[in-house]
Structure formats: C-alpha cells, structure tokens
Design an enzyme around this catalytic site. Structure first.
Site, PDB file in Angstrom:
ATOM      1  CG  ASP A  42      -1.948   0.992   1.231  1.00  0.00           C
ATOM      2  OD1 ASP A  42      -1.957   2.110   0.332  1.00  0.00           O
ATOM      3  OD2 ASP A  42      -3.249   0.739   1.722  1.00  0.00           O
ATOM      4  CB  SER A  83      -6.337   2.052   0.195  1.00  0.00           C
ATOM      5  OG  SER A  83      -5.119   2.669   0.745  1.00  0.00           O
ATOM      6  CG  HIS A 258      -0.434   9.024   4.769  1.00  0.00           C
ATOM      7  ND1 HIS A 258      -1.501   9.089   3.907  1.00  0.00           N
ATOM      8  CD2 HIS A 258      -1.204   7.969   4.051  1.00  0.00           C
ATOM      9  CE1 HIS A 258      -1.956   9.612   2.798  1.00  0.00           C
ATOM     10  NE2 HIS A 258      -2.164   8.021   3.429  1.00  0.00           N
ATOM     11  CG  HIS A 297      -2.307   4.761  -3.481  1.00  0.00           C
ATOM     12  ND1 HIS A 297      -1.270   5.331  -2.917  1.00  0.00           N
ATOM     13  CD2 HIS A 297      -3.345   4.570  -2.836  1.00  0.00           C
ATOM     14  CE1 HIS A 297      -2.213   5.156  -1.219  1.00  0.00           C
ATOM     15  NE2 HIS A 297      -3.164   3.950  -0.992  1.00  0.00           N
TER      16      HIS A 297
HETATM   17 MG    MG Z   1      -4.178  -0.666   2.600  1.00  0.00          MG
HETATM   18 ZN    ZN Z   2      -2.937   5.986   2.144  1.00  0.00          ZN
END
Ligand code: MG
Ligand code: ZN
Length: 358
Positions: A42, A83, A258, A297
């Site tokens: 992720d 996500s 993040h 992403h």
């Molecule tokens: Mg995820």
């Molecule tokens: Zn995220």
C-alpha cells in the site's frame, strides 16, 4: 574442412538453443496457474522500492522477479486514487469512486477475484498488518459504499462462508459494536477458529481468523516478523490440490508515507521484502504459482534527492502527506508472468490474473 565442422557444431548448438528457448516460451505463454499469490504494497511507488534497494546490502526480493511493468492507478472519480478505489480496481477489474470497496462506480457490488476463485473451489486467504476491515483487505472480501463503515464490513466478513484464512488486526469492529453483536461468538458457532496469535493455530484445515489487536498492528520493526510468518502459515494452510488464492498486504508502507517517516518506510519495505522472499521460495518450489506484486497508489510523493547539487548525499524528500498520481510498479513471477510487462491500467491486473488462473 575445419570451418565446416565449426559451422555444423554452431548450427546444432543453435538448433538446440532455439528449440529449448521456444518450448520454454510456449510453456510460458500457455501454462495455467494453479495458485495465485497477490501482494499489495500500500503506497509503494518506484521510489519506495528503490529506497529499499539503496539501503540493502543483499539483493532484494524485488530483483528476483523476471518481469516488471507499471500500473496506472487513477480512480473513476479522481486522478489520485485512495486505497479503496485503488484496491478494488485490482480486486475486481472495475474502476470505482474513491472510498468505495468492491462496487462499481454505480454502487453495484461486484465479485472480487477472491470471490470468484472461492466459487471455483480454490481455498482463499488474506493477510494484512492493518485492521482486516481496512480498505485494501475489504476490497477483496467485502462490498460497501464507504470504506469507513468498518462495522458493516466486519459484519459482511463474519457472514462469509468461502474464506479460509484471515490474519490481521481490527478485533474491535467485531466485538465493540453499535449493534451490540459479538461477531466472534457468531463466527465460532459457524465453524471458525478465532485466535489472537498465529501460534495458537492447531487445525490447518479449519476456517481460521487471527486478530492480533483491536485496530492496526504496531509499525515495523516493533511488530517483529508477523507478516512473513503469517504468510508462511497461510500458504501452509491453503496449499491443496485444487489450488489457492492469497492476498498479502504490506499495509503500513502507506502509513509511513502519510507520516513522511523515511526510517519507518524503509523498515516497512524490509518487512514486505522478507515476505516476498517467503512467497518466491514457495513459488519456485511449487512451479504452478503465479506471484504478482503491485501497489494501489504511491503515498508521500517520495523522491530521493541530491540536496546540495554536489552528488555526495542522497536524502529522502516527501512532497505531500497524501497520495500522488505517479504510476506504481508491477512485478510478476510464474506462469505467463511476461503478460505483466509494460504499462497497464490497474484493472488489467485483474483481467490478466483471471486469464492465467482459469
Ligand atoms: Mg491498505
Ligand atoms: Zn493512504
């Protein structure tokens, strides 16, 4: 005379080489995969992968893959996906709107590859380091208009009959609910074995859920080797003559992005890399397993920069605390893995996997 001899040896060598080359290619182009293991990092863009390579003394698992390409991640609603839409596009082959899981952009529930493989009689599993109701796992095992509906997603998971293995966090969405239901009790009654650690598993054949914590697990390296261990255990439990589908997520690569936390990002990449090595070791021995690694992403807009224009240092530089639009890498190993080369839409990953495993 001598020239003729050399020539004939060369011709024979070329014939042997080309025949073995072609038969391999042919095998590669038509062999069906019995098992599929899909790994999603992720928030894992090209710079996240390179940050691991740059800081590793040994060859990384990513460098073991014979084929690689790129995936375009934009969603039906936005150039930059979340996500939920990013995971769902890979899971079911439909572009949808941000925040939606397992549905088309018109809010119609659609079966994920896990749903389809389960229907066909394969065993199925999901292994993550976040809550099992979070957007990426939910894209494969639930269908909901909004990823934030954790309790609804937990309810749908608790009603599933065709899921064999689910390892991650998120216990509170099953037990501390607005509707006061205890979904874990209900699942026990429906034949599930439910534990809070992998070591408690006794019956490899029972439907098994391990929830190690209330929400998300702690970050790497503090959670130890949960992800590679859970992956090895899931493969051991799922491997059977009809084949299996397993989705494994490096869930917290995104969290580090993040947070713009480069040290944790590298630790999360290392944990994901250790997991990839477990998967590739199995796939190499098995010979009938398609392994695909990609991301939903990129997170953080990470670049690796020369801060003073002297080429003497390489610094991590994040350009956002959100996701970015850049395309993400795809790595593939196993039957027909070459199909994943080139630039593809994230939805094509679903189509290709379904073609190769059916
Ligand atoms: Mg995820
Ligand atoms: Zn995220």
């Amino acid at each position: 005379m001598r020239i003729r001899k050399v020539l004939s040896v060369l011709i024979i060598a070329a014939a042997i080489f080309s025949s073995s080359c072609c038969s391999n290619n042919e095998k590669q182009s038509t062999q069906k995969a019995k098992n599929v293991i899909l790994l999603i990092g992720d928030g894992m863009g090209p710079a996240q992968v390179y940050s691991l390579i740059m800081t590793s003394h040994e060859k990384t698992a990513f460098q073991r893959f014979p084929y690689s390409g790129f995936s375009i991640t934009k969603s039906a609603s936005n150039e930059i996906t979340d996500s939920a839409a990013g995971g769902s596009a890979v899971a079911n082959g439909n572009k949808t709107k941000n925040y939606m899981v397992g549905m088309t952009s018109d809010s119609i529930p659609v079966p994920s590859m896990l749903d389809i493989f389960a229907e066909q009689g394969k065993k199925t599993g999901v292994v993550v380091t976040c809550a099992v109701t979070h957007a990426t796992p939910a894209s494969f095992i639930a269908h909901n208009i909004n990823r934030k509906n954790n309790e609804e997603i937990a309810l749908e998971i608790s009603n599933r009959e065709n899921l064999n293995v689910l390892f991650g966090g998120g216990k509170k969405y099953f037990t501390e609910r607005k509707d006061k239901q205890d979904l874990l009790n209900k699942m026990w009654d429906n034949g599930w074995n439910i534990y809070d650690s992998l070591s408690q598993i006794e019956d490899n054949n029972a439907k098994t859920m391990v929830l190690t914590c209330n929400k998300h697990m702690v970050k790497a390296p503090d959670r130890g080797d949960f992800l590679p261990k859970a992956t090895a255990k899931a493969i051991e439990m799922l491997d059977n003559e009809k084949g299996f589908f397993l989705m494994i997520e490096g869930s917290q690569i995104d969290f580090a992005g993040h947070a713009n936390d480069s040290a944790t990002l590298v630790e999360e990449m290392r944990d994901f890399n250790n997991t990839l090595n477990v998967v590739l070791d199995f796939a190499e021995k098995d010979g009938n397993t398609l392994v695909v690694v990609t991301a939903d992403h990129e997170t953080g807009g990470l670049t690796l920069i020369d801060p003073d224009r002297k080429y003497t240092r390489t610094d991590f530089k994040f350009s956002t605390t959100s996701h970015s639009a850049v395309f993400v890498p795809v790595f593939a190993y196993g039957p027909q893995a070459a199909r994943f080369s080139g630039i593809q839409d994230n939805t094509e990953i679903f189509n290709k996997i379904m073609t190769i495993a059916n």
